[in-house]
Design a protein around this motif. Structure first.
Motif, PDB file in Angstrom:
ATOM      1  N   TYR A  15       0.700  -1.460  -0.096  1.00 14.85           N
ATOM      2  CA  TYR A  15      -0.024   0.175  -0.117  1.00 14.85           C
ATOM      3  C   TYR A  15       0.972   1.088  -0.013  1.00 14.85           C
ATOM      4  O   TYR A  15       1.893   1.215   0.793  1.00 14.85           O
ATOM      5  N   LEU A  16       0.566   1.929  -0.780  1.00  8.92           N
ATOM      6  CA  LEU A  16       1.222   3.532  -1.038  1.00  8.92           C
ATOM      7  C   LEU A  16       0.628   4.515   0.061  1.00  8.92           C
ATOM      8  O   LEU A  16      -0.745   4.609  -0.071  1.00  8.92           O
ATOM      9  N   TRP A  17       1.194   5.031   0.748  1.00 13.61           N
ATOM     10  CA  TRP A  17       0.460   6.098   1.867  1.00 13.61           C
ATOM     11  C   TRP A  17       1.372   7.398   1.757  1.00 13.61           C
ATOM     12  O   TRP A  17       2.473   7.619   1.289  1.00 13.61           O
ATOM     13  N   GLU A  18       0.627   8.573   2.142  1.00  6.00           N
ATOM     14  CA  GLU A  18       0.936   9.826   2.403  1.00  6.00           C
ATOM     15  C   GLU A  18       0.369  10.195   3.603  1.00  6.00           C
ATOM     16  O   GLU A  18      -0.840  10.322   3.770  1.00  6.00           O
ATOM     17  N   GLY A  19       1.244  11.087   4.127  1.00  9.77           N
ATOM     18  CA  GLY A  19       0.521  11.817   5.292  1.00  9.77           C
ATOM     19  C   GLY A  19       1.922  12.749   6.081  1.00  9.77           C
ATOM     20  O   GLY A  19       2.707  13.128   5.544  1.00  9.77           O
ATOM     21  N   GLN A  32       3.770  -3.079   3.686  1.00 12.38           N
ATOM     22  CA  GLN A  32       3.220  -4.312   3.142  1.00 12.38           C
ATOM     23  C   GLN A  32       2.533  -4.919   4.136  1.00 12.38           C
ATOM     24  O   GLN A  32       3.080  -5.461   5.145  1.00 12.38           O
ATOM     25  N   VAL A  33       1.069  -5.157   4.114  1.00  9.36           N
ATOM     26  CA  VAL A  33       0.323  -5.842   5.062  1.00  9.36           C
ATOM     27  C   VAL A  33      -0.769  -6.421   4.335  1.00  9.36           C
ATOM     28  O   VAL A  33      -0.962  -6.379   3.018  1.00  9.36           O
ATOM     29  N   ALA A  39      -2.878  -1.344   7.200  1.00 11.95           N
ATOM     30  CA  ALA A  39      -1.913  -0.350   6.851  1.00 11.95           C
ATOM     31  C   ALA A  39      -2.185   0.747   7.766  1.00 11.95           C
ATOM     32  O   ALA A  39      -1.197   1.530   8.159  1.00 11.95           O
ATOM     33  N   LYS A  40      -3.575   1.319   7.844  1.00 10.36           N
ATOM     34  CA  LYS A  40      -3.744   2.461   8.494  1.00 10.36           C
ATOM     35  C   LYS A  40      -3.506   2.445  10.091  1.00 10.36           C
ATOM     36  O   LYS A  40      -2.981   3.473  10.749  1.00 10.36           O
ATOM     37  N   ALA A  41      -3.763   1.334  10.883  1.00 11.01           N
ATOM     38  CA  ALA A  41      -3.608   1.109  12.129  1.00 11.01           C
ATOM     39  C   ALA A  41      -2.051   1.028  12.293  1.00 11.01           C
ATOM     40  O   ALA A  41      -1.714   1.659  13.188  1.00 11.01           O
ATOM     41  N   GLN A  42      -1.465   0.607  11.379  1.00  9.84           N
ATOM     42  CA  GLN A  42      -0.004   0.636  11.417  1.00  9.84           C
ATOM     43  C   GLN A  42       0.685   2.055  11.573  1.00  9.84           C
ATOM     44  O   GLN A  42       1.510   2.582  12.224  1.00  9.84           O
ATOM     45  N   LEU A  43       0.253   2.763  10.583  1.00 11.41           N
ATOM     46  CA  LEU A  43       0.615   4.205  10.316  1.00 11.41           C
ATOM     47  C   LEU A  43       0.264   4.927  11.482  1.00 11.41           C
ATOM     48  O   LEU A  43       0.938   5.853  12.081  1.00 11.41           O
ATOM     49  N   ARG A  44      -0.941   4.770  12.161  1.00 12.91           N
ATOM     50  CA  ARG A  44      -1.389   5.549  13.358  1.00 12.91           C
ATOM     51  C   ARG A  44      -0.459   5.346  14.588  1.00 12.91           C
ATOM     52  O   ARG A  44      -0.213   6.141  15.167  1.00 12.91           O
ATOM     53  N   LYS A  45      -0.014   4.076  14.777  1.00 17.26           N
ATOM     54  CA  LYS A  45       0.847   3.615  15.777  1.00 17.26           C
ATOM     55  C   LYS A  45       2.246   4.346  15.511  1.00 17.26           C
ATOM     56  O   LYS A  45       2.816   4.587  16.549  1.00 17.26           O
ATOM     57  N   THR A  52      -3.613  10.008   2.456  1.00 16.25           N
ATOM     58  CA  THR A  52      -4.084   8.752   1.535  1.00 16.25           C
ATOM     59  C   THR A  52      -3.423   7.419   1.842  1.00 16.25           C
ATOM     60  O   THR A  52      -2.185   7.426   2.266  1.00 16.25           O
ATOM     61  N   VAL A  53      -4.156   6.523   1.585  1.00 10.53           N
ATOM     62  CA  VAL A  53      -3.459   4.932   1.678  1.00 10.53           C
ATOM     63  C   VAL A  53      -4.167   4.344   0.538  1.00 10.53           C
ATOM     64  O   VAL A  53      -5.616   4.095   0.342  1.00 10.53           O
ATOM     65  N   LYS A  54      -3.478   3.917  -0.452  1.00 15.65           N
ATOM     66  CA  LYS A  54      -3.999   3.052  -1.567  1.00 15.65           C
ATOM     67  C   LYS A  54      -3.136   2.077  -2.030  1.00 15.65           C
ATOM     68  O   LYS A  54      -1.868   2.114  -1.782  1.00 15.65           O
ATOM     69  N   ARG A  55      -3.777   0.916  -2.505  1.00 17.30           N
ATOM     70  CA  ARG A  55      -3.175  -0.282  -2.980  1.00 17.30           C
ATOM     71  C   ARG A  55      -2.464   0.150  -4.215  1.00 17.30           C
ATOM     72  O   ARG A  55      -2.784   0.743  -5.080  1.00 17.30           O
ATOM     73  N   LYS A  56      -0.876  -0.291  -3.948  1.00 18.20           N
ATOM     74  CA  LYS A  56      -0.099  -0.269  -5.209  1.00 18.20           C
ATOM     75  C   LYS A  56      -0.509  -1.150  -6.294  1.00 18.20           C
ATOM     76  O   LYS A  56      -0.606  -2.191  -6.194  1.00 18.20           O
ATOM     77  N   PRO A  57      -0.675  -0.552  -7.568  1.00 17.18           N
ATOM     78  CA  PRO A  57      -1.041  -1.359  -8.703  1.00 17.18           C
ATOM     79  C   PRO A  57       0.029  -2.212  -9.422  1.00 17.18           C
ATOM     80  O   PRO A  57       0.994  -1.678  -9.202  1.00 17.18           O
ATOM     81  N   LYS A  58      -0.413  -3.268  -9.988  1.00 14.07           N
ATOM     82  CA  LYS A  58       0.794  -4.204 -10.385  1.00 14.07           C
ATOM     83  C   LYS A  58       0.748  -3.771 -11.758  1.00 14.07           C
ATOM     84  O   LYS A  58      -0.263  -3.637 -12.547  1.00 14.07           O
ATOM     85  N   SER A  59       2.086  -3.692 -12.170  1.00 15.00           N
ATOM     86  CA  SER A  59       2.435  -3.521 -13.709  1.00 15.00           C
ATOM     87  C   SER A  59       2.209  -4.733 -14.400  1.00 15.00           C
ATOM     88  O   SER A  59       2.687  -5.732 -13.879  1.00 15.00           O
ATOM     89  N   LEU A  60       1.711  -4.458 -15.702  1.00 11.84           N
ATOM     90  CA  LEU A  60       1.607  -5.738 -16.617  1.00 11.84           C
ATOM     91  C   LEU A  60       2.995  -6.408 -17.029  1.00 11.84           C
ATOM     92  O   LEU A  60       3.061  -7.456 -17.354  1.00 11.84           O
ATOM     93  N   PHE A  61       4.117  -5.311 -17.219  1.00 14.29           N
ATOM     94  CA  PHE A  61       5.149  -5.867 -17.566  1.00 14.29           C
ATOM     95  C   PHE A  61       6.495  -5.584 -16.443  1.00 14.29           C
ATOM     96  O   PHE A  61       7.480  -5.142 -16.697  1.00 14.29           O
TER      97      PHE A  61
END
Length: 410
Positions: A15-19, A32-33, A39-45, A52-61
């Motif tokens: 997960y990619l995050w910003e804060g 990586q969770v 992911a949010k719980a770990q970052l708060r701790k 923002t917290v969003k799942r990292k997209p997989k590249s086709l190549f």
């Protein structure tokens, strides 16, 4: 002893995050969770005010992940030990170590462990979640350091242990890789000569109208067979190689038998024996110095022996020590270990400096392995060159014999 049912590890996602951190500084990264909520719980701790917290997209190549090697783990352990000894806090030490890593897969692993530790998990527990990289012995030693409050000292010992172990493995690989590489190259060169070069000579010889020497006829026949059946021969070689690897992985009986045969080989056998004795001494010295009870240490040593014959012998030592026998006598009863080791262990038991004595034995046999590998390499070079000369030179002589014979007639 209590038994625990091993749970299958949850699938991890990136997960990619910003804060903003506690100081109000804008920061971002990846974690990586198993889920976004975790992911949010770990970052708060960690004191991150999440934007923002969003799942990292997989590249086709996306390129194939670079594997994590034992050398990567050894370097990571040494760098972490150095940071800890310098007084750098553990979580910050992970950031510094990760910045200096070239392997992106290893860097991701370090960040994953860092996030676990930052969330309140112990270092040993965080490492145990990655058994492919950190074995039971590694985690037990780190746990011992955490429990005793001397984690930086224990990490230094573990780093030294990993460095010595990897250096020993590299020496054994050096002894095995060189002759195998030369043999493979010689087979490829011989195959090319038989399939591509010899037929050119054979077509020339057919116009001579004279009988060819027996040796030349043999090589031409071999060439014709290679041209007609090269794919069958190649398929058989690949099948044998894959079958050997599968049998070694899937059949414990086959793998144990192979270990026994390797110990009896005339040149390689003594090197393997020395390497196992060095590994036994190094592992037992490290675990015993860490304060791990002797019986538990012997369990770890058996798992790290690297040879089924010695692993069985070490388990017998453990059983006899559990029954009250002295370690040096239990080692003697196996009939597997050299007298120097037994004498040094006896001195160590009498003086109360068993870990120091075992360390000296390890250093001695590591040097023996180094010398043996150098001697083997020096011995193999002229032998391999002679075999290659006979093989390639023999093919060339077979091809030129009819020309010499024709010249003599003319």
């Amino acid at each position: 002893m209590a038994t625990h049912t091993a749970k299958a590890p949850a699938k991890l996602y990136t997960y990619l995050w910003e804060g903003k951190d506690r100081a109000g500084k804008v920061t971002k990264g990846e974690v990586q969770v198993p889920s976004q909520a975790m992911a949010k719980a770990q970052l708060r701790k960690q004191g991150i005010a999440i934007k923002t917290v969003k799942r990292k997209p997989k590249s086709l190549f996306s390129p194939r992940k670079k594997p994590i090697t034992p050398a990567d783990i050894s370097i990571f352990t040494r760098q972490l030990a150095t940071m800890m000894k310098a007084g750098v806090p553990l979580v910050q030490a992970f950031d510094i170590v990760a910045e200096g890593l070239d392997n992106p897969t290893m860097k991701l692993l370090v960040f994953t462990i860092k996030n676990d530790v930052a969330s309140g998990s112990g270092l040993a527990n965080s490492l145990a979640k990655h058994p492919r990289q950190f074995d039971e012995l590694f985690c037990n030693l780190v746990n011992s350091g955490e429990q005793s409050g001397a984690l930086e000292t224990m990490l230094d010992r573990v780093a030294t242990y990993k460095e010595k172990t990897e250096a020993l493995k590299a020496k054994i690989k050096k002894a095995m890789t060189y002759p195998i590489a030369v043999i493979v190259v010689s087979i490829v060169v011989t195959g090319i000569l038989l399939v591509k070069v010899v037929p050119q000579f054979a077509s020339t010889f057919s116009s001579f109208g004279a009988d060819l020497p027996a040796f030349t006829l043999f090589v031409v026949g071999l060439s014709e067979f290679a041209q007609a059946n090269w794919y069958i021969v190649l398929g058989i070689m690949i099948a044998v190689f894959i079958g050997f690897k599968e049998a070694k992985m899937r059949s414990k009986k086959f793998a144990d038998g192979l270990d026994s045969v390797m110990l009896k080989m005339p040149i390689i056998g003594p090197i393997i024996n020395q390497a196992v004795v060095a590994r036994f001494s190094r592992t037992l010295s490290t675990t015993f110095a860490a304060g791990v009870p002797l019986v538990d240490s012997l369990d770890s040593v058996a798992g790290a022996a690297g040879n089924a014959v010695y692993a069985k012998a070490i388990k017998n030592i453990r059983d006899e020590v559990t029954a009250g026998l002295q370690l040096n006598q239990a080692i003697r009863n196996t009939g597997r270990f050299p007298s120097m080791l037994m004498q040094m262990v006896a001195i160590g038991e009498e003086s109360g400096a068993l870990d120091d004595m075992l360390d000296k034995v390890a250093v001695h046999y590591e040097a023996e392995v180094d010398n043996s590998v150098d001697s083997l390499t020096s011995l193999l070079e002229p032998i391999i060159m002679s075999v290659l000369g006979i093989l390639i030179g023999g093919l060339m002589i077979a091809m030129y014999l009819p020309i010499f014979k024709l010249g003599a007639v003319v």
